[in-house]
Design an enzyme around this catalytic site. Structure first.
Site, PDB file in Angstrom:
ATOM      1  N   ASP A  99       0.857  -1.175   0.000  1.00 26.55           N
ATOM      2  CA  ASP A  99       0.000   0.000   0.000  1.00 26.55           C
ATOM      3  C   ASP A  99       0.900   1.233   0.000  1.00 26.55           C
ATOM      4  O   ASP A  99       1.786   1.338  -0.830  1.00 26.55           O
ATOM      5  CB  ASP A  99      -0.970  -0.049   1.190  1.00 26.55           C
ATOM      6  CG  ASP A  99      -1.950   1.118   1.214  1.00 26.55           C
ATOM      7  OD1 ASP A  99      -2.904   1.098   0.426  1.00 26.55           O
ATOM      8  OD2 ASP A  99      -1.753   2.042   2.020  1.00 26.55           O
ATOM      9  N   HIS A 296      -6.969  -6.289  -1.088  1.00 28.23           N
ATOM     10  CA  HIS A 296      -5.942  -5.272  -0.908  1.00 28.23           C
ATOM     11  C   HIS A 296      -4.852  -5.643   0.090  1.00 28.23           C
ATOM     12  O   HIS A 296      -3.716  -5.188  -0.025  1.00 28.23           O
ATOM     13  CB  HIS A 296      -6.616  -3.968  -0.448  1.00 28.23           C
ATOM     14  CG  HIS A 296      -5.660  -2.854  -0.229  1.00 28.23           C
ATOM     15  ND1 HIS A 296      -4.889  -2.327  -1.246  1.00 28.23           N
ATOM     16  CD2 HIS A 296      -5.336  -2.152   0.896  1.00 28.23           C
ATOM     17  CE1 HIS A 296      -4.137  -1.349  -0.766  1.00 28.23           C
ATOM     18  NE2 HIS A 296      -4.384  -1.230   0.524  1.00 28.23           N
TER      19      HIS A 296
END
Length: 318
Positions: A99, A296
């Protein structure tokens, strides 16, 4: 065993977790996370012969939370990584990010290839500098509803997420995971209702994200979300600061992994850019790795596959 300590780096005090001996591997977390997001990587990487270090990055967890928004630029964040490598007694290291940690890792390799033995990014692909600042571009494309623009508003997301951090984090992790049913959609926010209102709140957490994990994560945000959100408030400034590297290639050996149910690789223009990476990156270890069914939270949802890919990448160069 994972050990913890504080270390002074680049004008801030960082909390780090570390385990193992051998070539240094620095693991960089993203939003809204902490060093704990890598807890399933420590043992396998240390057993494979590496010294593993994961900091709480500035603005997170037990590390310093500078008050000045400008203290969270990409140059500050890269400076933290370079300073950490040297403070740990090393000249060079492998840098791995997920991320927001991925742009920090990629930019460390871009700006300081002399200190990077290899770089791996999870979820967020290598940087490309568009023709206009990213917040400006997303404001135009989505009418201010893209989550970057929502996060950019001083105090707004800070207050929404800080009202009940545990619920906010539980919703975040489920909503962006591969376990959430339905198609992957752009992360848009109703500015009147906030972001959390539209997120499902799971009755049962996924197997890979336990109540203990949620406890650790919630505790790491005891100082609030402002430091973490300040990273987003530098997106346009980062675009200005990185102008000298327009078109420059990342030259250290590189690896990129992502989940095929992660909304980030589905951002506008991202699929085409990811497909072009083998032509753009001269030392890409292998073609971008798409993990089926993964959302994610790459290294948490698919720890075995991520660990295998990282160990393959790291041992090929050690």
């Amino acid at each position: 065993m994972v050990e913890h300590r504080m270390i002074d780096v680049n004008g801030v005090r960082l909390h780090i977790a570390e385990e193992g001996e051998g070539p240094l591997v620095v693991l960089l977390h993203g939003f809204p996370e902490s060093w704990h997001s890598w807890h399933r990587q420590f043992g396998p990487l240390a057993a494979a012969g590496f010294r593993v270090v994961a900091p709480d990055q500035r603005g997170y967890g037990r590390s310093d939370h500078p008050a000045d928004v400008a203290a969270y630029s990409i140059l500050h964040l890269v400076g933290d990584v370079v300073g950490l490598i040297h403070a740990l007694g090393e000249e060079r290291a492998y840098v791995v990010g997920h991320d927001w940690g991925a742009p920090v890792a990629w930019h460390t390799a871009l700006l300081r290839p002399d200190v990077v033995l290899g770089v791996a990014g999870l979820s967020v692909p290598p940087p490309t500098r568009g023709p206009e600042p990213p917040l400006v571009a997303m404001e135009k494309k989505f009418g201010g509803r893209f989550y970057w623009n929502y996060f950019d508003r001083p105090g707004v997301a800070d207050a929404e997420f800080g009202q009940d951090p545990r619920t906010a984090l539980r919703k975040f992790f489920y909503a962006a995971s591969g376990d959430r049913p339905g198609k992957v959609e752009q992360p848009l926010v109703d500015p009147e209702r906030g972001w959390l209102a539209a997120m499902p709140d799971p009755e049962v957490l996924p197997d890979w994200f336990t109540e203990t994990d949620l406890d650790a994560l919630t505790d790491s945000f005891s100082q609030g979300f402002t430091g973490a959100l300040n990273w987003y408030r530098n997106l346009d400034r980062n675009w200005e600061l990185t102008a000298p590297w327009q078109g420059a290639a990342i030259t250290p050996p590189a690896l990129y992994l992502y989940g095929d149910r992660d909304p980030v690789p589905a951002f506008p223009g991202a699929p085409e850019f990811i497909a072009s990476l083998p032509d753009r990156m001269p030392n890409l270890h292998r073609a971008p790795v798409a993990l089926a069914g993964c959302g994610h939270w790459t290294q948490q949802e698919r720890p075995d596959e991520v660990n295998a890919a990282l160990i393959d990448f790291l041992t090929a160069r050690s």
